[in-house]
Design a protein around this motif. Structure first.
Motif, PDB file in Angstrom:
ATOM      1  N   ARG A  32       0.849  -1.193   0.000  1.00 37.80           N
ATOM      2  CA  ARG A  32       0.000   0.000   0.000  1.00 37.80           C
ATOM      3  C   ARG A  32       0.883   1.240   0.000  1.00 37.80           C
ATOM      4  O   ARG A  32       1.952   1.254   0.604  1.00 37.80           O
ATOM      5  N   TYR A  33       0.417   2.288  -0.650  1.00 39.11           N
ATOM      6  CA  TYR A  33       1.181   3.525  -0.740  1.00 39.11           C
ATOM      7  C   TYR A  33       0.570   4.656   0.085  1.00 39.11           C
ATOM      8  O   TYR A  33       1.044   5.795   0.008  1.00 39.11           O
ATOM      9  N   LYS A  34      -0.438   4.316   0.853  1.00 35.44           N
ATOM     10  CA  LYS A  34      -1.057   5.312   1.724  1.00 35.44           C
ATOM     11  C   LYS A  34      -1.408   4.642   3.037  1.00 35.44           C
ATOM     12  O   LYS A  34      -2.084   3.609   3.068  1.00 35.44           O
ATOM     13  N   GLY A  35      -0.924   5.229   4.140  1.00 33.53           N
ATOM     14  CA  GLY A  35      -1.147   4.626   5.450  1.00 33.53           C
ATOM     15  C   GLY A  35      -2.244   5.313   6.232  1.00 33.53           C
ATOM     16  O   GLY A  35      -2.935   6.206   5.729  1.00 33.53           O
ATOM     17  N   ASN A  36      -2.389   4.880   7.484  1.00 34.52           N
ATOM     18  CA  ASN A  36      -3.448   5.394   8.340  1.00 34.52           C
ATOM     19  C   ASN A  36      -2.984   6.488   9.295  1.00 34.52           C
ATOM     20  O   ASN A  36      -3.808   7.143   9.931  1.00 34.52           O
ATOM     21  N   THR A  38       0.121   9.751   9.968  1.00 37.99           N
ATOM     22  CA  THR A  38       1.053  10.631   9.269  1.00 37.99           C
ATOM     23  C   THR A  38       2.492  10.260   9.590  1.00 37.99           C
ATOM     24  O   THR A  38       2.779   9.546  10.556  1.00 37.99           O
ATOM     25  N   GLN A  64       4.400  -5.324   3.295  1.00 40.75           N
ATOM     26  CA  GLN A  64       4.601  -3.891   3.502  1.00 40.75           C
ATOM     27  C   GLN A  64       5.965  -3.600   4.120  1.00 40.75           C
ATOM     28  O   GLN A  64       6.651  -2.647   3.739  1.00 40.75           O
TER      29      GLN A  64
END
Length: 221
Positions: A32-36, A38, A64
């Motif tokens: 995945r290239y977007k996490g939960n 920052t 990941q």
């Protein structure tokens, strides 16, 4: 007749190698290239964790973590960490003992195909712990990532200075792994105290592969 026999043998060899190769290769889920959380939150939350629960990791989490450590970012072939001359001297081995749908064993990561190849079968966590001065978190973690260096890839261009570049690079890779583990709410700790030659035997490293880091990872208690 001789030509037909030769063709038959080639076909058999291809079939045998494909079957063997297929059994030892495990394709990983896409990263995945977007996490939960920052980056700033990840930096704030990162800490060394030495106690783990018995809950297994998932292949998605393994995927990941490996991608963050040495994965390919785009079609240019550049990876997730900077490398002097883009020579990429690091290799990543995974010592698995408690991962859902992944048999215990030792695997090598192929960043180009984003898969892992089985090197050895069986749970080797206790053996690795023994050669890491008995540190219990090596044995108790679900997996251990072993980051190794092939110095010649860098030193053949930069000479002895390349040794420093490799050591800088392993720091980049380790930090990526630790931050990704934090972002996944996992525990991880960098380990540098171990017997190099004995680690090479446990993992089955080649002569030109030198272990630099062991990083145990598991679910937090």
């Amino acid at each position: 007749m001789k030509k037909s026999f030769t063709c038959f043998m080639i076909i058999c060899l291809i079939f045998f190698c494909t079957d063997l190769y297929g059994e030892s290769i495990i394709d990983l889920p896409n990263p995945r290239y977007k996490g939960n959380i920052t980056l700033e939150e990840t930096l704030k939350e990162r800490r060394s964790v030495r106690e783990f629960s018995n809950q297994p990791l998932t292949l998605e989490e393994i995927s990941q973590l490996l991608w963050a450590t040495q994965g390919i970012k785009d079609e240019s072939g550049k990876r997730t960490v900077p490398s002097a001359g883009a020579l990429y001297p690091l290799e990543i081995y995974l010592l698995s003992g408690n991962v859902k749908n992944l048999p215990a064993g030792i695997y090598k990561y192929n960043p180009f195909k984003h898969h892992i190849m089985k090197i050895k079968e069986g749970d080797k966590r206790e053996e690795l712990s023994n050669v890491a001065l008995g540190q219990p978190w090596v044995k108790n973690a679900s997996v251990n990532f072993i980051i190794v260096a092939v110095y010649e890839r860098t030193t053949r261009k930069y000479g002895d200075r390349g040794i420093r570049y490799v050591h800088i690079e392993v720091g980049h890779a380790a930090q990526n792994l630790l931050l990704q583990a934090t972002a996944l709410r996992l525990g991880a700790v960098p380990v540098g105290a171990f017997n190099d030659n004995e680690v090479k035997k446990v993992i089955g490293l080649r002569d030109n592969e030198q272990p630099l880091y062991i990083i145990p990872v598991g679910k937090r208690k």
